[in-house]
Design an enzyme around this catalytic site. Structure first.
Site, PDB file in Angstrom:
ATOM      1  N   ASN A  80      -7.054   0.900 -10.627  1.00 42.99           N
ATOM      2  CA  ASN A  80      -5.966   1.818 -10.973  1.00 42.99           C
ATOM      3  C   ASN A  80      -6.436   3.205 -11.361  1.00 42.99           C
ATOM      4  OD1 ASN A  80      -3.982  -0.214 -10.626  1.00 42.99           O
ATOM      5  ND2 ASN A  80      -4.480  -1.013 -12.652  1.00 42.99           N
ATOM      6  N   GLY A  90       8.928  -0.196  -6.685  1.00 44.57           N
ATOM      7  CA  GLY A  90       8.247  -1.336  -7.299  1.00 44.57           C
ATOM      8  C   GLY A  90       7.676  -2.308  -6.279  1.00 44.57           C
ATOM      9  N   GLY A 137       2.251   2.705  -2.907  1.00 43.98           N
ATOM     10  CA  GLY A 137       2.265   3.449  -4.173  1.00 43.98           C
ATOM     11  C   GLY A 137       1.370   4.671  -4.144  1.00 43.98           C
ATOM     12  N   GLU A 192       4.809  -8.044 -17.494  1.00 45.57           N
ATOM     13  CA  GLU A 192       3.993  -6.837 -17.349  1.00 45.57           C
ATOM     14  C   GLU A 192       3.583  -6.331 -18.735  1.00 45.57           C
ATOM     15  OE1 GLU A 192       2.850  -5.411 -14.296  1.00 45.57           O
ATOM     16  OE2 GLU A 192       3.433  -7.487 -14.028  1.00 45.57           O
ATOM     17  N   ALA A 230       0.824  -1.214   0.000  1.00 47.12           N
ATOM     18  CA  ALA A 230       0.000   0.000   0.000  1.00 47.12           C
ATOM     19  C   ALA A 230       0.857   1.263   0.000  1.00 47.12           C
ATOM     20  CB  ALA A 230      -0.926  -0.006   1.211  1.00 47.12           C
ATOM     21  N   ARG A 270      -2.082   6.656 -11.883  1.00 43.81           N
ATOM     22  CA  ARG A 270      -3.216   6.692 -12.811  1.00 43.81           C
ATOM     23  C   ARG A 270      -4.489   7.257 -12.174  1.00 43.81           C
ATOM     24  NH1 ARG A 270      -1.835   0.520 -14.166  1.00 43.81           N
ATOM     25  NH2 ARG A 270      -0.933   0.811 -12.093  1.00 43.81           N
ATOM     26  N   SER A 317     -44.637  31.967  18.644  1.00 38.52           N
ATOM     27  CA  SER A 317     -44.020  32.086  17.319  1.00 38.52           C
ATOM     28  C   SER A 317     -43.163  33.336  17.193  1.00 38.52           C
ATOM     29  CB  SER A 317     -45.116  32.141  16.255  1.00 38.52           C
ATOM     30  OG  SER A 317     -45.785  30.909  16.237  1.00 38.52           O
ATOM     31  N   LYS A 338      -3.538   6.128  -3.531  1.00 35.81           N
ATOM     32  CA  LYS A 338      -4.631   5.381  -4.150  1.00 35.81           C
ATOM     33  C   LYS A 338      -5.450   4.571  -3.147  1.00 35.81           C
ATOM     34  CE  LYS A 338      -3.702   1.739  -6.734  1.00 35.81           C
ATOM     35  NZ  LYS A 338      -3.326   1.000  -7.957  1.00 35.81           N
TER      36      LYS A 338
HETATM   37  C1  UD1 Z   1       0.411  -5.196 -10.448  1.00 33.94           C
HETATM   38  C2  UD1 Z   1       1.231  -6.376 -11.021  1.00 33.94           C
HETATM   39  C3  UD1 Z   1       0.509  -6.926 -12.243  1.00 33.94           C
HETATM   40  C4  UD1 Z   1      -0.914  -7.330 -11.851  1.00 33.94           C
HETATM   41  C5  UD1 Z   1      -1.685  -6.174 -11.202  1.00 33.94           C
HETATM   42  C6  UD1 Z   1      -2.987  -6.677 -10.648  1.00 33.94           C
HETATM   43  C7  UD1 Z   1       3.599  -5.934 -10.581  1.00 33.94           C
HETATM   44  C8  UD1 Z   1       4.886  -5.469 -11.156  1.00 33.94           C
HETATM   45  N1  UD1 Z   1       2.555  -5.908 -11.382  1.00 33.94           N
HETATM   46  O1  UD1 Z   1       0.403  -4.194 -11.436  1.00 33.94           O
HETATM   47  O2  UD1 Z   1       1.214  -8.044 -12.743  1.00 33.94           O
HETATM   48  O3  UD1 Z   1      -1.598  -7.789 -13.010  1.00 33.94           O
HETATM   49  O4  UD1 Z   1      -0.908  -5.635 -10.112  1.00 33.94           O
HETATM   50  O5  UD1 Z   1      -3.751  -5.656 -10.118  1.00 33.94           O
HETATM   51  O6  UD1 Z   1       3.563  -6.293  -9.441  1.00 33.94           O
HETATM   52  N2  UD1 Z   1       3.026  -0.677  -4.429  1.00 33.94           N
HETATM   53  C9  UD1 Z   1       3.892  -0.479  -3.384  1.00 33.94           C
HETATM   54  N3  UD1 Z   1       5.154  -0.049  -3.638  1.00 33.94           N
HETATM   55  C10 UD1 Z   1       5.609   0.172  -4.897  1.00 33.94           C
HETATM   56  C11 UD1 Z   1       4.729  -0.042  -5.968  1.00 33.94           C
HETATM   57  C12 UD1 Z   1       3.441  -0.473  -5.707  1.00 33.94           C
HETATM   58  O7  UD1 Z   1       3.539  -0.670  -2.227  1.00 33.94           O
HETATM   59  O8  UD1 Z   1       6.776   0.561  -5.037  1.00 33.94           O
HETATM   60  C13 UD1 Z   1       1.655  -1.130  -4.135  1.00 33.94           C
HETATM   61  C14 UD1 Z   1       0.612  -0.159  -4.656  1.00 33.94           C
HETATM   62  O9  UD1 Z   1       0.277   0.796  -3.662  1.00 33.94           O
HETATM   63  C15 UD1 Z   1      -0.562  -1.070  -4.997  1.00 33.94           C
HETATM   64  C16 UD1 Z   1       0.081  -2.409  -5.267  1.00 33.94           C
HETATM   65  O10 UD1 Z   1       1.425  -2.340  -4.797  1.00 33.94           O
HETATM   66  O11 UD1 Z   1      -1.455  -1.190  -3.924  1.00 33.94           O
HETATM   67  C17 UD1 Z   1       0.099  -2.741  -6.752  1.00 33.94           C
HETATM   68  O12 UD1 Z   1       0.708  -1.684  -7.467  1.00 33.94           O
HETATM   69  P1  UD1 Z   1       0.104  -1.137  -8.822  1.00 33.94           P
HETATM   70  O13 UD1 Z   1       0.915   0.013  -9.259  1.00 33.94           O
HETATM   71  O14 UD1 Z   1      -1.347  -0.997  -8.730  1.00 33.94           O
HETATM   72  O15 UD1 Z   1       0.467  -2.389  -9.782  1.00 33.94           O
HETATM   73  P2  UD1 Z   1      -0.129  -2.710 -11.197  1.00 33.94           P
HETATM   74  O16 UD1 Z   1       0.525  -1.856 -12.205  1.00 33.94           O
HETATM   75  O17 UD1 Z   1      -1.601  -2.713 -11.148  1.00 33.94           O
HETATM   76 CA    CA Z   2      -3.098  -2.260  -9.574  1.00 39.77          CA
END
Ligand code: UD1
Ligand code: CA
Length: 482
Positions: free
Chosen positions: A228, A78, A12, A155, A10, A16, A405, A23
């Protein structure tokens, strides 16, 4: 099922979403997205819940509260990098780890429990929950070999056109054996289109090391979906709202028109309550049995006891007692308490006030910082003047009082038990028990005034006739004191 630990990602920003807030803090049916994921991991029976936070860490920590241990991922490099941050907290734990993306709001506890169970029985190093989606846009794709075995996850941004055409996607919901996971993470490199450490890469790495990786298809593809964009957020809202409505209807609540009834996830409603169209029940609102709510009601964090009825009203952080009635066109602001069978009617605003048992405030009134006893009648147009431009002051209206009133009660002021306030009074001093408080200009009658006025006018206009002449705009403003 053996025990397992859950890691919720959680940290990120959710680029988007085009938002300033992280998010996972965007709300679905009045609750932050991440709370649905916490529900699922708790319901599945996780023994420990670790939440990786980063963007808006304080906000997310607050939402997590005591439901999980938060670890900081200061730089969001990531999903793989996020999981690495959880390793230090787990020490040499060697059991099962479930990893769930913080935007997997549709995951249910049952689905996760089934995934963990299957994983533990299989003895695999990793189990990936997949789904076949009509539109796989944005998801990682599951790449399978000639025998149908999983080979790796790619990906979308790194996929060839052939790979992108695959409709089986990664849900970002996995089970791992802890050691295999953290060992494989050490080999993950940010050599991809986004320059990130992908958690998805551990799948290919484990397979390369000869470890067994399973893919389990979600029974309901919805449970595998992430959120997203705001478009997906609105879709989630629609789907989860439907679930809330259905749950309530099946528990004995009548919704006259479900699509125009918006009820947040944490709201409770008792049996035989009828909810009319265009009604919003929000936050921690709790409604009793046999109530009638709506049409056109918005209620936030409000408690309503059995048998109450509320129509065309906005009610915020208030308490409505048994059998009380509100509306139409009432505004109850925070701190309002209506006791049993109290009534607040048309064009009435109440703030931080208590209205006692059976008391009535039927029309065009403002009550602020007031304490109204039992059996009181507040006449139309009564105003508590509770603000002197600097401070707020209390008004006390004791049991059995009658306020005539169009009265102003200039606070601080008290009207004693059973007292009367004459209509049109501006009360600036306390009215003792049983007294009549009257504070208004004294009426006088001027006999023959109308006739004399007419005669004067006719004389001025030069015709001696009697009776009413036509009205001109000049005349209507021309009353003089005599
Ligand atoms: C990710 C998956 C993808 C999958 C999709 C499903 C990867 C590389 N990709 O993509 O294969 O189909 O989810 O919904 O894992 N987050 C962190 N730290 C970071 C980056 C992200 O905690 O550095 C958290 C975000 O807050 C989020 C979750 O990880 O809650 C997933 O990240 P998000 O950017 O939504 O990944 P997707 O691009 O959807
Ligand atoms: Ca996602």
């Amino acid at each position: 099922m053996e025990e397992f630990v859950a890691i919720v990602l959680a940290a990120g920003l959710g680029t988007r979403m085009k938002s300033r807030i992280p998010k996972v803090m965007h709300e679905i049916c009045g609750r932050p997205m991440v709370s649905y994921v916490l529900d699922a991991v708790e319901a599945a029976g996780a023994t420990r819940v670790i939440v990786v936070v980063g963007h808006g860490a304080d906000l997310v920590k607050q939402a997590v509260g005591s439901r999980g241990e938060c670890v900081l991922q200061a730089e969001q490099l990531g999903t793989g990098h996020a999981v690495m941050k959880a390793e230090s907290v787990l020490g040499d734990y060697d059991g099962t780890v479930a990893v769930v993306a913080g935007d997997a709001a549709f995951l249910s506890g049952d689905d996760l429990a089934a995934l963990v169970d299957g994983h533990q029985e299989s003895g695999a190093a990793a189990t990936v929950l997949s789904a076949v989606l009509d539109d796989p846009t944005g998801y990682g794709r599951i790449i399978r070999g000639t025998q149908g075995e999983i080979v790796r996850i790619v990906e979308e941004k790194d996929a060839s056109p052939e790979e992108a055409a695959i409709t089986e996607v990664n849900s970002s919901i996995y089970c791992f054996s802890a050691r295999s996971l953290f060992d494989a993470l050490r080999d993950v490199a940010p050599d991809n289109a986004q320059g990130e450490y992908y958690l998805t890469d551990v799948i290919g790495i484990m397979i390369g090391r000869g470890l067994r990786v399973r893919v389990v298809r979600a029974r309901d593809p919805l449970s595998a979906r992430g959120i997203n964009t705001r478009v997906q957020l609105a879709e989630a809202e629609r789907i989860l709202r439907d679930r809330v409505r259905e749950r309530l209807m099946l528990s004995g609540v009548t919704l006259i028109d479900p699509p125009s009834t918006f009820i947040d996830a944490d709201v409770t409603v008792g049996r035989d309550t009828v909810i009319l169209p265009f009604t919003f029940l929000q936050g921690k609102t709790a409604i009793g049995e046999g109530c009638t709510i709506g049409p056109f009601v918005r209620m936030v964090d409000t408690q309503v006891a059995d048998g109450a009825s509320v129509s065309n009203a906005v009610v915020v952080e208030s308490t409505i007692g048994p059998g009380a009635t509100v509306g139409p066109y009432s505004f109850l602001r925070p701190g309002t308490v209506l006791e049993e069978r109290a009534k607040v009617g048309t064009f009435v605003e109440v703030k931080k006030s208590t209205i006692g048992k059976g008391s009535k405030v039927p029309h065009q009134t403002y009550l602020g910082d007031a304490t109204v006893g039992e059996g009181v009648n507040i006449g139309a147009g009564t105003i508590t003047c509770n603000y002197d431009g600097w401070q707020k002051h209390p008004t006390i209206i004791e049991d059995g009082v009658f306020i005539g009133s169009n009265s102003n009660l200039v606070a601080p002021v008290k009207v004693g038990k059973g007292a009367y306030v004459a209509a049109g009074s501006t009360i600036t001093r306390d009215v003792p028990e049983g007294a009549l408080g009257i504070a208004r200009g004294i009426q006088k009658e001027i006999p023959g005034w109308v006739q004399r006025r007419l005669e004067r006018r006719n004389k001025a206009e030069g015709h001696g006739g009697k009776g009413h002449g036509g009205h001109s705009s000049k005349e209507s403003g021309g009353l003089r004191n005599e």
